[in-house]
Write a protein that holds these residues in place. Structure first.
Motif, PDB file in Angstrom:
ATOM      1  N   PHE A 210       0.645  -1.825  -0.389  1.00 22.10           N
ATOM      2  CA  PHE A 210       0.426  -0.322  -0.168  1.00 22.10           C
ATOM      3  C   PHE A 210       1.410   1.378   0.103  1.00 22.10           C
ATOM      4  O   PHE A 210       1.424   0.909   1.037  1.00 22.10           O
ATOM      5  N   SER A 211       0.902   2.343  -1.553  1.00 19.78           N
ATOM      6  CA  SER A 211       1.778   3.010  -1.374  1.00 19.78           C
ATOM      7  C   SER A 211       1.428   4.486   0.237  1.00 19.78           C
ATOM      8  O   SER A 211       3.137   4.626  -0.137  1.00 19.78           O
ATOM      9  N   PRO A 212       0.699   4.431   0.597  1.00 16.38           N
ATOM     10  CA  PRO A 212       1.001   5.703   2.011  1.00 16.38           C
ATOM     11  C   PRO A 212       1.843   5.190   2.270  1.00 16.38           C
ATOM     12  O   PRO A 212       2.993   5.757   3.202  1.00 16.38           O
ATOM     13  N   PHE A 213       1.959   3.908   2.514  1.00 18.65           N
ATOM     14  CA  PHE A 213       3.364   3.815   3.633  1.00 18.65           C
ATOM     15  C   PHE A 213       4.640   3.165   3.376  1.00 18.65           C
ATOM     16  O   PHE A 213       5.280   2.119   4.317  1.00 18.65           O
ATOM     17  N   LEU A 214       4.915   3.268   1.789  1.00 19.17           N
ATOM     18  CA  LEU A 214       6.331   2.612   1.127  1.00 19.17           C
ATOM     19  C   LEU A 214       6.619   3.731   1.324  1.00 19.17           C
ATOM     20  O   LEU A 214       6.369   4.656   1.289  1.00 19.17           O
ATOM     21  N   LYS A 215       8.126   3.851   1.927  1.00 18.50           N
ATOM     22  CA  LYS A 215       9.215   5.093   1.454  1.00 18.50           C
ATOM     23  C   LYS A 215       8.305   5.242   0.395  1.00 18.50           C
ATOM     24  O   LYS A 215       9.243   6.558   0.578  1.00 18.50           O
ATOM     25  N   ASN A 219       5.102   6.946  -5.160  1.00 17.47           N
ATOM     26  CA  ASN A 219       6.388   6.939  -6.710  1.00 17.47           C
ATOM     27  C   ASN A 219       7.552   5.990  -6.363  1.00 17.47           C
ATOM     28  O   ASN A 219       7.825   5.326  -7.179  1.00 17.47           O
ATOM     29  N   SER A 220       6.457   4.895  -5.248  1.00 16.07           N
ATOM     30  CA  SER A 220       7.083   3.506  -5.310  1.00 16.07           C
ATOM     31  C   SER A 220       6.980   2.614  -6.855  1.00 16.07           C
ATOM     32  O   SER A 220       5.648   2.885  -7.474  1.00 16.07           O
ATOM     33  N   LYS A 253     -12.042   7.221  -4.592  1.00 15.16           N
ATOM     34  CA  LYS A 253     -11.938   7.668  -3.340  1.00 15.16           C
ATOM     35  C   LYS A 253     -13.198   8.131  -2.324  1.00 15.16           C
ATOM     36  O   LYS A 253     -12.810   7.088  -1.212  1.00 15.16           O
ATOM     37  N   GLY A 254     -14.085   7.521  -2.933  1.00 18.49           N
ATOM     38  CA  GLY A 254     -15.379   6.754  -1.973  1.00 18.49           C
ATOM     39  C   GLY A 254     -15.301   5.916  -1.244  1.00 18.49           C
ATOM     40  O   GLY A 254     -15.607   5.885   0.013  1.00 18.49           O
ATOM     41  N   PHE A 255     -14.320   5.010  -1.261  1.00 17.50           N
ATOM     42  CA  PHE A 255     -14.352   3.624  -0.250  1.00 17.50           C
ATOM     43  C   PHE A 255     -13.665   4.257   0.366  1.00 17.50           C
ATOM     44  O   PHE A 255     -13.274   4.114   1.615  1.00 17.50           O
ATOM     45  N   TYR A 256     -12.104   4.705   0.208  1.00 20.79           N
ATOM     46  CA  TYR A 256     -10.993   5.343   0.456  1.00 20.79           C
ATOM     47  C   TYR A 256     -11.688   6.353   2.545  1.00 20.79           C
ATOM     48  O   TYR A 256     -11.320   6.348   3.232  1.00 20.79           O
ATOM     49  N   ASP A 257     -12.417   6.755   1.710  1.00 21.25           N
ATOM     50  CA  ASP A 257     -13.155   8.216   2.736  1.00 21.25           C
ATOM     51  C   ASP A 257     -13.780   7.247   3.730  1.00 21.25           C
ATOM     52  O   ASP A 257     -13.868   7.472   4.791  1.00 21.25           O
ATOM     53  N   ARG A 267     -16.321  12.901  11.077  1.00 19.07           N
ATOM     54  CA  ARG A 267     -14.855  12.235  11.193  1.00 19.07           C
ATOM     55  C   ARG A 267     -13.807  11.362  10.410  1.00 19.07           C
ATOM     56  O   ARG A 267     -14.421  10.182  10.203  1.00 19.07           O
ATOM     57  N   LYS A 268     -13.442  12.308  10.177  1.00 20.87           N
ATOM     58  CA  LYS A 268     -11.426  11.441   9.477  1.00 20.87           C
ATOM     59  C   LYS A 268     -10.807  11.088   9.992  1.00 20.87           C
ATOM     60  O   LYS A 268     -10.429  11.649  10.816  1.00 20.87           O
ATOM     61  N   LEU A 269      -9.985   9.967  10.528  1.00 18.81           N
ATOM     62  CA  LEU A 269      -9.315   9.074  10.929  1.00 18.81           C
ATOM     63  C   LEU A 269      -7.831   9.942  10.208  1.00 18.81           C
ATOM     64  O   LEU A 269      -7.033  10.668  11.410  1.00 18.81           O
ATOM     65  N   THR A 270      -7.678   9.975   8.853  1.00 21.49           N
ATOM     66  CA  THR A 270      -6.363  10.456   8.049  1.00 21.49           C
ATOM     67  C   THR A 270      -6.319  10.544   6.851  1.00 21.49           C
ATOM     68  O   THR A 270      -8.027   9.889   6.722  1.00 21.49           O
ATOM     69  N   ASP A 271      -5.680  10.832   6.426  1.00 24.92           N
ATOM     70  CA  ASP A 271      -6.145  11.181   4.480  1.00 24.92           C
ATOM     71  C   ASP A 271      -5.134  10.336   4.187  1.00 24.92           C
ATOM     72  O   ASP A 271      -3.071  10.782   4.410  1.00 24.92           O
ATOM     73  N   PHE A 272      -4.967   9.245   3.400  1.00 24.56           N
ATOM     74  CA  PHE A 272      -3.669   8.741   2.980  1.00 24.56           C
ATOM     75  C   PHE A 272      -3.243   9.488   1.602  1.00 24.56           C
ATOM     76  O   PHE A 272      -2.243   9.329   1.073  1.00 24.56           O
ATOM     77  N   GLY A 273      -4.048  10.447   1.040  1.00 23.04           N
ATOM     78  CA  GLY A 273      -3.208  11.444  -0.694  1.00 23.04           C
ATOM     79  C   GLY A 273      -3.123  10.380  -1.351  1.00 23.04           C
ATOM     80  O   GLY A 273      -4.309   9.689  -0.992  1.00 23.04           O
ATOM     81  N   THR A 274      -2.148  10.429  -2.105  1.00 20.23           N
ATOM     82  CA  THR A 274      -2.557   9.457  -3.777  1.00 20.23           C
ATOM     83  C   THR A 274      -2.605   8.176  -3.071  1.00 20.23           C
ATOM     84  O   THR A 274      -0.882   7.992  -2.592  1.00 20.23           O
ATOM     85  N   VAL A 275      -3.283   7.385  -3.603  1.00 22.03           N
ATOM     86  CA  VAL A 275      -3.362   5.892  -3.562  1.00 22.03           C
ATOM     87  C   VAL A 275      -2.757   5.610  -4.632  1.00 22.03           C
ATOM     88  O   VAL A 275      -3.470   5.317  -5.942  1.00 22.03           O
ATOM     89  N   LEU A 276      -1.441   5.141  -5.174  1.00 20.81           N
ATOM     90  CA  LEU A 276      -1.148   4.672  -6.543  1.00 20.81           C
ATOM     91  C   LEU A 276      -0.444   3.074  -6.413  1.00 20.81           C
ATOM     92  O   LEU A 276       0.710   2.768  -5.692  1.00 20.81           O
TER      93      LEU A 276
END
Length: 322
Positions: A210-215, A219-220, A253-257, A267-276
């Motif tokens: 999952f790219s938001p958690f990769l280094k 762009n991973s 995006k609706g799924f990630y929301d 309330r929203k816990l976090t914003d993943f930003g771009t998921v690719l």
């Protein structure tokens, strides 16, 4: 026959938008088995409805997929060229406040359940909140999951609840899809200490892409994913690591929301930003690229065979045997 074609290939977490096109892509990717999410925030009845729909989909695509309740089912799927679908939860919300529901879902075919998803529930705490640990009810749920043979998953669970669940469980537990914080600090990533703690007690680590958690975030590349797999192998050993991509194929995006919501209206816990997904592994059908990338990284074939699926099957065999 290529190494990928010879191997049992299991994905420890896919949460894609379930339809025939996903099953077709699993076939293209040579997947032997996958832990397929059928519940996140749904209650008992909503989850039963999801299971009904998944079983209808599987029946309508029986030349591609089959339901799996045992390791023998997974090996049979490999022999027949099908993908074994394991029903899994990413939250124990569906258990509501009834320990008895654990056994009912096992009878329906559920093989894996995460204790909490990002936030607090009756069992324990997710990774985005102050972590109060495993509740008394949570201890009963873990005990019942052990008894009926459902794998305890701690991927989105907070560190205190995870530690207490690892100690409470009489069977091995897992992080089905996580990344090491040694490569990127993030609330969803696990420290070297946490990775060793689960592995030293017979547990298991599925590595996600999952790219938001990769280094390198969006762009991973597939090489970044292999780097993370290799990192975890170096921390916990080659026998305790598998794949858990967290493919979300078919969603917008609706799924990630929806999945990242918190208690309370709006309330929203976090914003993943771009998921690719990493370049080279954008879709499930590109799974053979992962095997080739591990080969290119000079990971020995015997280790690749373990990481692709054999380690997962050994774990599931131990947990599902009751």
């Amino acid at each position: 026959m290529t190494l990928h074609e010879r191997c049992v290939v299991m994905d420890g977490l896919i949460v894609s938008r379930w339809d025939r096109s996903i099953f077709e892509d699993m076939s293209r990717g040579g997947l032997t088995a996958a832990n397929c999410t059928v519940s996140i925030w749904e209650d008992f009845l909503g989850t039963v409805d999801n299971i009904i729909e998944m079983k209808k989909l599987v029946a309508a695509s029986s030349e591609l997929v089959t339901l799996a309740r045992s390791v023998d089912d997974i090996r049979a799927a490999k022999r027949s060229g099908k993908t074994a679908i394991i029903l899994g939860f990413q939250n124990s919300h569906a258990f509501e406040d009834r320990v008895e529901y654990v056994g009912i879902f096992k009878e329906l075919g559920v093989g894996i359940s995460q204790l909490a998803y990002n936030t607090q529930n009756l069992i324990g705490t997710g990774c985005y909140e102050r972590d109060g640990g495993l509740s008394g009810f949570g201890h009963e749920i873990v005990e019942e999951m052990n008894r009926v043979g459902i794998l305890v998953d701690l991927s989105h669970v907070g560190p205190n609840t995870s530690r207490e669940a690892i100690l409470a469980s009489k069977k091995p537990v897992c992080y089905s899809h996580c990344l090491p914080s040694g490569l990127k600090e993030h609330p969803r990533n696990k420290s070297d200490e946490e990775l060793r703690f689960i592995a030293d007690r017979g547990g298991f680590v599925g590595v996600t892409m999952f790219s938001p958690f990769l280094k390198n975030g969006p762009n991973s590349t597939i090489e970044d994913y292999v780097e993370a797999i290799r990192y975890v192998i170096n921390v916990v050993g080659e026998d305790s690591v598998g794949i858990g991509t967290d493919f979300t194929q078919g969603y917008d995006k609706g799924f990630y929301d929806w999945i990242s919501h918190d208690k309370g209206a709006y309330r929203k816990l976090t914003d993943f930003g771009t998921v690719l997904n990493p370049l080279g592994l954008r879709t499930i059908g590109e799974f053979p690229n992962l095997t080739r990338a591990m080969q290119s990284a000079d990971i020995p074939e015997r280790v690749i065979e373990k990481v692709l699926g054999e380690n997962w099957l050994r774990l599931l065999g131990e947990v599902w045997s009751v």
